[in-house]
Structures are given as structure tokens and as C-alpha cells.
Design a protein around this motif. Structure first.
Motif, PDB file in Angstrom:
ATOM      1  N   VAL A   1       0.845  -1.195   0.000  1.00 59.07           N
ATOM      2  CA  VAL A   1       0.000   0.000   0.000  1.00 59.07           C
ATOM      3  C   VAL A   1       0.883   1.249   0.000  1.00 59.07           C
ATOM      4  O   VAL A   1       0.597   2.234  -0.668  1.00 59.07           O
ATOM      5  CB  VAL A   1      -0.936  -0.013   1.223  1.00 59.07           C
ATOM      6  CG1 VAL A   1      -1.866   1.161   1.196  1.00 59.07           C
ATOM      7  CG2 VAL A   1      -1.718  -1.297   1.258  1.00 59.07           C
ATOM      8  N   TYR A   2       1.978   1.195   0.769  1.00 55.97           N
ATOM      9  CA  TYR A   2       2.926   2.315   0.777  1.00 55.97           C
ATOM     10  C   TYR A   2       3.474   2.538  -0.627  1.00 55.97           C
ATOM     11  O   TYR A   2       3.587   3.669  -1.094  1.00 55.97           O
ATOM     12  CB  TYR A   2       4.056   1.995   1.755  1.00 55.97           C
ATOM     13  CG  TYR A   2       5.121   3.049   1.843  1.00 55.97           C
ATOM     14  CD1 TYR A   2       6.224   3.032   0.999  1.00 55.97           C
ATOM     15  CD2 TYR A   2       5.034   4.063   2.781  1.00 55.97           C
ATOM     16  CE1 TYR A   2       7.194   4.001   1.075  1.00 55.97           C
ATOM     17  CE2 TYR A   2       6.008   5.031   2.870  1.00 55.97           C
ATOM     18  CZ  TYR A   2       7.082   4.995   2.019  1.00 55.97           C
ATOM     19  OH  TYR A   2       8.045   5.960   2.098  1.00 55.97           O
ATOM     20  N   ASP A   3       3.809   1.441  -1.315  1.00 56.08           N
ATOM     21  CA  ASP A   3       4.350   1.572  -2.668  1.00 56.08           C
ATOM     22  C   ASP A   3       3.344   2.210  -3.606  1.00 56.08           C
ATOM     23  O   ASP A   3       3.701   3.047  -4.438  1.00 56.08           O
ATOM     24  CB  ASP A   3       4.725   0.183  -3.213  1.00 56.08           C
ATOM     25  CG  ASP A   3       5.858  -0.447  -2.432  1.00 56.08           C
ATOM     26  OD1 ASP A   3       5.985  -1.686  -2.482  1.00 56.08           O
ATOM     27  OD2 ASP A   3       6.593   0.292  -1.777  1.00 56.08           O
ATOM     28  N   VAL A   4       2.068   1.809  -3.475  1.00 57.70           N
ATOM     29  CA  VAL A   4       1.062   2.339  -4.395  1.00 57.70           C
ATOM     30  C   VAL A   4       0.833   3.827  -4.149  1.00 57.70           C
ATOM     31  O   VAL A   4       0.678   4.594  -5.091  1.00 57.70           O
ATOM     32  CB  VAL A   4      -0.262   1.553  -4.223  1.00 57.70           C
ATOM     33  CG1 VAL A   4      -1.402   2.276  -4.879  1.00 57.70           C
ATOM     34  CG2 VAL A   4      -0.113   0.175  -4.811  1.00 57.70           C
ATOM     35  N   ILE A   5       0.832   4.241  -2.895  1.00 51.81           N
ATOM     36  CA  ILE A   5       0.478   5.634  -2.612  1.00 51.81           C
ATOM     37  C   ILE A   5       1.674   6.559  -2.753  1.00 51.81           C
ATOM     38  O   ILE A   5       1.618   7.590  -3.411  1.00 51.81           O
ATOM     39  CB  ILE A   5      -0.108   5.732  -1.190  1.00 51.81           C
ATOM     40  CG1 ILE A   5      -1.421   4.990  -1.153  1.00 51.81           C
ATOM     41  CG2 ILE A   5      -0.320   7.177  -0.807  1.00 51.81           C
ATOM     42  CD1 ILE A   5      -2.107   5.082   0.144  1.00 51.81           C
ATOM     43  N   VAL A   6       2.769   6.217  -2.111  1.00 53.64           N
ATOM     44  CA  VAL A   6       3.908   7.134  -2.103  1.00 53.64           C
ATOM     45  C   VAL A   6       4.731   7.005  -3.385  1.00 53.64           C
ATOM     46  O   VAL A   6       5.426   7.932  -3.782  1.00 53.64           O
ATOM     47  CB  VAL A   6       4.778   6.847  -0.854  1.00 53.64           C
ATOM     48  CG1 VAL A   6       5.999   7.701  -0.833  1.00 53.64           C
ATOM     49  CG2 VAL A   6       3.956   7.054   0.396  1.00 53.64           C
ATOM     50  N   GLU A   7       4.648   5.869  -4.040  1.00 56.18           N
ATOM     51  CA  GLU A   7       5.368   5.605  -5.286  1.00 56.18           C
ATOM     52  C   GLU A   7       6.865   5.873  -5.152  1.00 56.18           C
ATOM     53  O   GLU A   7       7.420   6.724  -5.840  1.00 56.18           O
ATOM     54  CB  GLU A   7       4.787   6.438  -6.430  1.00 56.18           C
ATOM     55  CG  GLU A   7       3.419   5.946  -6.869  1.00 56.18           C
ATOM     56  CD  GLU A   7       2.756   6.916  -7.815  1.00 56.18           C
ATOM     57  OE1 GLU A   7       3.454   7.756  -8.394  1.00 56.18           O
ATOM     58  OE2 GLU A   7       1.526   6.826  -7.951  1.00 56.18           O
TER      59      GLU A   7
END
Lengths: 741, 176
Positions: B76-82
Motif C-alpha cells: 500500500v505504501y508503494d502504491v500511494i507514495v510511489e
């Protein structure tokens, strides 16, 4: 094994006593050897009770680091509001508290405190305080507030024990209690001094879940009633009760789908839902949300579905005809779904059922807050979780969690299905928002406890098979294959035993590493009061920065009582609680436009800001500046959020005006708007003359690591009132308008 | 739902349909019998309603393990913060770009690859404990049990050691 040994000793002692004193008084008999030896059951009870007692004490003392290092004070921001309201409650009584309208915050709007807070925490602390006073222990309410969280953490371990016993067995319960006592995920929000809603809420959450699972397992109305009251306590304590009111119906739905519908489930869910809903409506802040809000509609839908299931069961029992029943089933299910869908559609379209609020919608769609609601996105606790946060807060439990899930799936029952669902949903939400790791912690601890307990049981059963095998080998040699298999087992016995002992030592090693990790994390990361900063000096000695409290007490003692203070919303609660002055905005953040007005004032030039401040009757402005100490959570680092929030409401504030090539700078290359806005001026006033670090020019900002661009700052409408000893908090007085000549 | 199954009963056979007509209390069925199926003749089809069987617990568990891997890797961190897949830093002396695997200094920040590898270690540890439990199951051959046990123990040891190594790289002051 324990039961066999004492018996020969008993027999010998008995013969002894009978031989020596026939006419002995009863006192000697009662003091004889026999009465001190306990049976196995009693020994086990003693071990369990002593373990639970030790875990209870451990949970309490592990949270006392900051009290020992600093002093017994309230930490952070939100707890100050809770402390102020608890103080009000103990001084004025419950009715005044329930009907309180506070004009000291959100000037000039005021805040209806009685109707916009969750009273559970305050009422709990006040009850403890009044109980102690009744017992003639005259403690100050602040001590009670500081130690409420560790006390309830200890209670949570007891509830975790009973819950583990319900799901698996007593061994798992004991391990769960021990794991949850020191788990950093829980400690982070329940350390002594962290007087926040979560301190009580996690206890209420686990209690509600335990009582509900007990009700589903036993089908008893009394336990269901208990779970309704537990839910009421949870609703009064924290806004996270929405998790319960959605998880329990989801659990019921999963049970219905997997064909585990039973009368016990029917009784438990109905009682809990109806009574819980009625009780929850007694809290003013919640009001009629249980029938009006979209987040609570799932529970109502499942409630109606349960009635349909019961009705169909009854009809099936009456009809005794399968074909008729099949058609009836089809009609009823179709019509029920149709009616429910139409009702939901009409309710949503007419606006009676409100849609999901932004806070909870961003859990389902994590990208929502970033694009639409900057206030929610700006809070650091609301960021998604990286793997290292998980590791920091859980350590070994991350390995044990999937293993525990495996054991639960091996032995599926109503209770294990519940804990699996709780664990998975809460872990997903913990992945979306760092703050929710707290909600996932009890589930992770319980499931890990199942893994530990099952593994240790397997290993110790390996150790114990040694006694049984020789007996069966010697009794009968029926069948050569049997004998040969026994011989094979005999040969591998020592190897298995040694292997089992080695593995048990490995488990013990892992758990001890977990305990070391938890203690280190608690001591280093989670025991800082945030209002008092500490740093290591050049010689390794500890330097304390108590600037915040210094500034608030200056406000309290040197400003008129009706003075109004403008600051960024982070500090509002602390200013009202410790400085005892009216503030413009505070941490409640219920009015975005008001916060945007303050943000606009902070990011405008001094003249425009002066107009805004005059319109809000501001007398003092407070800013936090970390340039001298290198403190990085100061207002300059938060400045872009002020711009974004202000710009969200007033389009005259544009974020690119403050950036240079997309970069935020405060040195000579910064944008002119940045160099002349109010926040810059207030933070860096007179800073250009100060040498902060050896070898660097004057005006070197240690937090940003650059020399500031505009050193010659002149203030026209404000004058400096107070700067704390380490320049962390700076207070300015707003000058009245000049007389017209 | 009701009309489709009614057409099935009509299609399967007239004998059966007589008895179902007499005993059916379904009003929609009766309405449909008159309009339009009094003048329309439905074709003979071999349709079967898809039956819904629940998957076995172990299938569900496999799916859950996959989801656990994604969540714990910080997906989820990867998807949001990219964040980038892997970080880079410039060597001050030579000027060449060197890759940096672990985002250091912050507890709540990661690059994509470090998240995935750590998540894999956690799942490996979990599977190790599961294999240990399978090894102690009585109904298997001894050699299978021994191989499960060694695989389990080695998985747990590797996973624990690697996780400790990762966290030590990421947080330099760990346990000091």
C-alpha cells in the motif's frame, strides 16, 4: 508426572505422624507434610495464576520509562485536551461536563465539547480518581491520568488470556497475555503519560470481541448482553468502534456462507446488535449514526439477513416438503435482496443515509485522502506503513502470524474463524495507516500465541513419547511389522528427543530476542513525551529542552486573561491546557475553513496577515522554530501544509509561489514570497545576528542545513514578546492599529 | 433467479413439468406459464446453473498467505507514495551513481525492492514453522518427515538471520 512423585512421600509421612502422635492436637495434624503438597490441578492453577500476575505487573512497569526519566507528565498534543476535560469533569461534575460549551477554543466560534467528544476515557479516569479518594488516597488527577494507560494495558493482558483460552487453550492464552504485555505496537500508544482514547479503547475492543465470541460459542443471552455493554464502552471510548460494527457483521456473514448458522449465532448477534445500537445512541457524539450513516448499514443488512435465515429455518421445519421449500426459498431470498437493495437505494438517494466519511473511506481507497483531503493526508500517523514499521512493532510475531493462521485453518471452529478474520482485516488496515497497527496488535499477538503454543505442544509431546513406547513394546508383539516399527522408533528415540530439546531451546531463544527487542524499542523510540525534548551533548551528557512548557507558562503568567493566541493547530490543545488562553484553532480540526484562514494568515505578507489577525481579534502569535537546536518538527517544515490547506479554501494562496523549481528553500535562492511571508519573518526575526554553529556564518539554520536568505527582518505590526531559551517557541504581540494623525 | 430455473424445469421434460405445475406455489412461475410461454415454445437446452462450492480451507490459506506477503511488504505504501524501486546515491569522489537498496534513517520509508525482499523473509519464516508442524505429523514416512524438519528449521534460521540483518542495515542504531 507431577502426580506420581508425592504419593510415596505422603504414605511415609502419614505412617510417621500416626506412629508418633496418636493423641496429637489438630494443630500438628494441620501442619503435617501432607497439607503442603498440592495436587496436579492445584499446581497447574498456581502456575497459571502466578504467570498471569507476573505478566500483569510486567505490562505495567514496561510502560514507565518516561515517568522515570523525565517526570510524571502528560505527553504529546491530544492528551492535553483529554486532561483538561477530565479536570473539568472532576471539578464541576458530570452534568456540567455533558453540557459544556467551551468558548476558549476556536475563537470566535467556540466548541460544543459535550457533544463532540468520546467521554469513555474521561469518565473512566474520573471514576478511578473518585474511588481512590473514597479510599482516602488523595492523589492528584494528573497522576491518575498519566497511569490510566498502563493500568488498562495490564487489564488487556488478562482479557487476552481469557480470549486465548476461548479460541485455543490455556497455554495459548498465557502466551498471548505475555506477548501482548510487551508488544511495541501496543506500547506505542499506551505508555505512561499517553492519556489518549486508545489507552482504554483497545481494552474495550478486546473485551467486546471476547464476550461476543464467548456468546457465539455458548449461545447464552448473558454473554451476549455482556458483549453489548462492552460495545457500549467501546463506542464511548473511541471513534474506532466503526471497526467493531463492521467486523462483527462480516464475521456473521462468513459464518452464514460457510454453513455455520446456528441458534447460538442468532441469539448472540441479535442481542449484541440491538442492545449495542440502543446503548451507543446514548453518546451524543454518535447520535443516530447507527441508523443514518453508511458505515453502519452493513450491520443492519446482516441483521435483516439473520431474520430471513431464521424465518426460512422455521418454514423448513413446518413444511416437511423439500420441493415446496425450495421454491419458497427462492422467492424469499430474491424478494429479501430486492427489498433490501431498494431500501438502501432510496435511503442513499434521499440523503437520509449519509455516505462514508472521508476518514473511513480513505481506508478502503487509500489514494482518496492524498487527492482530496489534505488535512487527513498531512497527519504523519495517517501515512501508509512500510515494512520496517511492521518489523519495529512486531519483530518475531511477523513469522508466527502465518504459522498461527495455518493452525487456525487446520482446526476451524466458530472462534478460530473470528480471530482469523479479525487478524486479516486489521492487518490490511494497519498496512494502509501506521496508526492502525495498534488495532491489529491484539489479533497478531493472539494468532502468534496459537502458533507458539501449538509448536511447543508438538515438541513436548515428542519429548514425552519416550515413556509410552517401551510399555506397548513389552506388552504384546502382535505382528512383525508393528514390532519392527517400534524397534525403528526405539532407535530414533534419542535423536528425536535431542532434536526436540534443541528446537525448544531455539523457541526459547527467539522469544527472548523478542523480549530484548521490545524493551529496547520501548526505551528508545516510544517513551518520549514530545513536549520535552532531549538530546545528547558533546560529552554524552543529556540535555533537556523544556521550551514548550516554558513558553506556555510565560503565556499563562504574562498575558491578560482574555488574550487570544494564534498558532498552527498542532499546539492548540497544549496552549489551552497549560497556557490557559483562548486559541483560534486547535487539534480537533473540525472546521477546515477556520484552519485555512490561519494558514492564509501565516503565508501572506505582513500587511494582509495583519488584517486577518485584526478580524479574528488575535493578540498573540506563537510559532515553533527549530533552527537553533536542529529540531526538525517545527513550523517551517510544516509550512507547506499551511499553504496547501490555506490554498484549498482561498485560491489566492498558490503553492508554486513558495517553491523554486518545485523545491522548498529558505536560503538566498528562495522565492520572494517565501522570504517575506509572515511565518518566515516570525521564525527568523533577529536570527540573522545569531551564530548557531562553530565555523558557520551567522543565521545558519541547523534544521534545514542552510544559511537563511533574508537576515534583515523588520516587523511593522507585531513585536516580539518572548523567545524561549533555546529559541524553540517564539511569541509575538500584535500591536493595536496606529492612531490616525 | 426464479424464471431461469423455471425454464429449466420446462425444458427437462413434460412429465416432470406436470407435477411441478400442480404443486408449485410460485406466482411468477404461473405468470410466466401464461405469458409468454403459452404461445412460445422454449428450445431444448442443456443448461446447468453454475454451482457454488466453497474452496477447501488450505486453498483459502494459500490465498491469504499471498495477501499477507503483499501487505507486509508495504504494498500500500508503494502504491500511494510511489517510491523508486531502488534508491541511488552519487559517489562524491568518482561521481558515479551507486544503487542504495535500503532507505536509511527513517523507520517509515522504503524502496519497493527492500519491501518485497523483507516480506519474502517473513513469509519464509512462517512457512518454516508450518513445515516443522508437518514434520511432526505421525502419518508420513520417516524420510519425508526428516526432510520437512530440516527444510523447516533451515527456513526459520535463514529468515530470522536475514530479517535481523535487514533491520540492522536500515536502522544503524538498532539495539545500541
Amino acid at each position: 508426572m507431577g502426580g506420581k512423585q508425592p504419593e510415596p512421600a505422603n504414605v511415609s509421612s502419614k505412617s510417621e505422624s500416626m506412629a508418633t502422635n496418636k493423641a496429637s492436637p489438630d494443630l500438628l495434624n494441620s501442619l503435617s507434610f501432607k497439607s503442603l503438597k498440592l495436587k496436579t490441578k492445584q499446581q497447574e492453577l498456581l502456575i497459571r495464576v502466578s504467570i498471569l500476575g507476573l505478566v500483569y505487573v510486567l505490562a505495567f512497569i514496561a510502560r514507565l520509562f518516561s515517568v522515570l526519566r523525565y517526570e510524571s507528565m502528560i505527553h504529546e498534543f491530544d492528551p492535553y485536551f483529554n486532561y483538561r476535560t477530565t479536570l473539568f469533569l472532576t471539578e464541576k461534575g458530570f452534568y456540567e461536563f455533558w453540557n459544556w460549551f467551551d468558548s476558549e477554543s476556536w475563537y470566535p466560534l467556540g466548541r460544543i465539547i459535550g457533544g463532540t467528544l468520546y467521554p469513555g476515557l474521561m469518565v473512566t479516569a474520573a471514576l478511578i480518581y473518585w474511588t481512590l479518594r473514597f479510599l482516602r488516597f488523595f492523589v492528584h488527577i494528573r497522576e491518575v491520568c498519566v497511569l490510566t494507560a498502563p493500568f488498562f494495558a495490564s487489564n488487556t493482558t488478562v482479557v487476552a488470556y481469557f480470549f486465548g483460552k476461548e479460541i485455543w487453550d490455556t497455554g495459548a492464552g498465557l502466551v498471548a497475555a505475555a506477548l501482548i504485555a510487551i508488544c511495541p505496537g501496543y506500547i506505542s500508544r499506551s505508555v505512561a503519560g499517553s492519556y489518549d482514547n486508545e489507552a482504554v479503547a483497545i481494552f474495550a475492543l478486546l473485551l467486546t470481541f471476547y464476550l461476543f465470541v464467548k456468546a457465539v460459542n455458548t449461545g447464552s443471552l448473558a454473554w451476549a448482553l455482556g458483549s453489548a455493554f462492552g460495545y457500549f464502552y467501546m463506542v464511548s471510548a473511541w471513534g474506532g468502534y466503526v471497526f467493531i460494527i463492521n467486523l462483527v457483521p462480516l464475521y456473521v456473514l462468513v459464518l452464514l456462507i460457510t454453513g455455520r448458522y446456528s441458534m447460538r449465532l442468532y441469539v448472540a448477534y441479535n442481542c449484541m446488535y440491538i442492545l449495542g445500537m440502543l446503548l451507543a445512541m446514548q453518546i451524543r457524539f454518535v447520535g443516530f449514526q447507527h441508523v443514518q450513516s453508511g458505515e453502519h448499514m452493513g450491520a443492519m443488512g446482516v441483521f435483516l439477513l439473520m431474520q430471513v435465515f431464521y424465518f426460512l429455518d422455521w418454514v423448513k421445519y413446518q413444511l416437511n416438503d423439500t420441493k415446496l421449500f425450495q421454491t419458497f426459498l427462492r422467492i424469499t431470498v430474491t424478494s429479501a435482496i430486492l427489498v433490501g437493495g431498494i431500501a438502501l437505494g432510496v435511503g442513499t438517494a434521499s440523503g437520509y443515509i449519509s455516505p462514508w466519511t472521508g476518514r473511513f473511506y480513505s481506508l478502503l481507497d487509500p489514494t482518496y485522502a492524498k487527492d482530496h483531503i489534505p488535512i487527513i493526508a498531512s497527519v504523519s500517523e495517517h501515512q501508509p506503513t512500510a515494512w520496517s514499521s511492521f518489523m519495529f512493532d512486531y519483530h518475531i510475531l511477523l513469522f508466527l502470524f502465518p504459522a498461527g493462521l495455518y493452525f487456525c485453518f487446520k482446526r476451524l471452529s466458530d472462534a478460530t474463524i473470528f480471530i482469523v478474520m479479525y487478524g486479516l482485516t486489521s492487518l490490511y488496515f494497519a498496512g494502509v495507516m501506521v496508526r492502525l497497527i495498534l488495532v491489529a496488535t491484539p489479533a497478531v499477538c493472539l494468532i502468534s500465541a496459537i502458533a507458539v503454543s501449538a509448536t511447543v505442544k508438538n515438541l513436548t509431546s515428542l519429548l514425552r513419547t519416550k515413556q509410552k513406547v517401551p510399555q506397548t513394546g513389552s506388552m504384546k508383539g502382535a505382528g512383525s511389522s508393528k514390532a519392527s516399527s517400534k524397534v525403528l522408533l526405539d532407535q530414533s528415540q534419542p535423536f528425536q528427543k535431542n532434536g526436540a530439546i534443541a528446537l525448544l531451546l531455539g523457541v526459547f531463544y527467539l522469544l527472548s530476542r523478542y523480549a530484548i527487542h521490545c524493551t529496547w524499542v520501548t526505551s528508545e523510540a516510544y517513551s518520549s513525551p514530545s513536549i520535552v525534548l532531549a538530546a545528547r551533548g558533546a560529552h554524552g551528557n543529556r540535555i533537556i529542552f523544556d521550551d514548550y512548557r516554558e513558553a506556555y507558562y510565560w503565556l499563562r503568567q504574562n498575558t491578560p486573561t482574555d488574550a487570544k493566541v494564534m498558532s498552527w493547530w498542532d499546539y492548540g490543545y497544549q496552549i489551552t491546557a497549560m497556557g490557559n488562553r483562548t486559541v483560534i484553532v486547535d487539534n480537533n480540526t473540525w472546521n477546515n475553513t477556520h484552519i485555512a484562514t490561519v494558514g492564509r494568515a501565516m503565508s501572506s505578507y505582513e500587511d494582509e496577515a495583519y488584517d486577518i489577525m485584526r478580524s479574528l481579534d488575535v493578540n498573540y502569535v506563537l510559532v515553533v522554530f527549530g533552527g537553533v537546536t536542529g529540531y526538525s518538527s517545527d513550523d517551517i517544515n510544516k509550512f507547506l501544509w499551511m499553504v496547501r490547506i490555506g490554498g484549498g479554501v482561498f485560491p489566492v494562496i498558490k503553492e508554486p509561489d513558495y517553491l523554486v523549481n518545485g523545491e522548498f528553500r529558505v536560503d538566498k535562492g528562495a522565492s520572494p514570497k517565501m522570504l517575506n511571508c509572515l511565518m518566515y519573518k516570525l521564525c527568523y526575526y533577529r536570527f540573522g545576528e545569531l551564530v548557531t554553529e562553530y565555523g558557520k556564518p551567522s543565521g545558519y539554520d541547523r534544521a534545514r542545513g542552510v544559511e537563511i536568505g533574508n537576515k534583515d527582518i523588520k516587523l511593522e505590526h507585531l513585536e516580539e514578546a518572548y523567545t524561549t531559551s533555546n529559541w524553540i517557541v517564539r511569541i509575538y504581540r500584535v500591536k493595536p492599529p496606529t492612531n490616525r494623525l | 433467479m426464479a424464471p431461469r430455473s423455471d425454464s429449466q424445469t420446462l425444458a427437462t421434460g413434460s412429465a416432470m413439468s406436470d407435477t411441478s405445475v400442480e404443486s408449485s406455489i410460485d406466482p411468477i412461475f404461473h405468470i410466466l406459464r401464461i405469458i409468454p410461454f403459452s404461445f412460445l415454445r422454449p428450445p431444448r437446452l442443456r443448461l446447468k446453473l453454475p454451482s457454488f462450492t466453497l474452496p477447501s480451507p488450505m486453498t483459502v490459506f494459500a490465498l491469504i498467505l499471498l495477501t499477507y506477503f503483499l501487505v507486509v511488504s508495504g504494498f500500500v505504501y508503494d502504491v500511494i507514495v510511489e517510491p523508486p524501486g531502488i534508491g541511488s546515491t552519487q559517489d562524491p569522489i568518482t561521481g558515479s551513481i551507486r544503487p542504495v537498496v535500503f532507505m536509511s534513517g527513517r523507520v517509515n520509508g522504503q524502496y519497493i525492492i527492500e519491501g518485497l525482499s523483507s516480506g519474502f523473509m517473513f513469509v519464509l519464516g512462517g512457512i518454516g514453522i508450518i513445515m516443522l508442524d508437518l514434520a511432526l505429523d505421525k502419518n508420513r514416512a520417516k524420510s519425508v518427515k526428516a526432510s520437512y524438519a530440516t527444510a523447516g528449521i533451515s527456513s526459520i534460521v535463514i529468515a530470522y538471520v536475514m530479517s535481523m540483518l535487514f533491520i540492522r542495515i536500515k536502522i544503524p542504531g538498532y539495539l545500541h
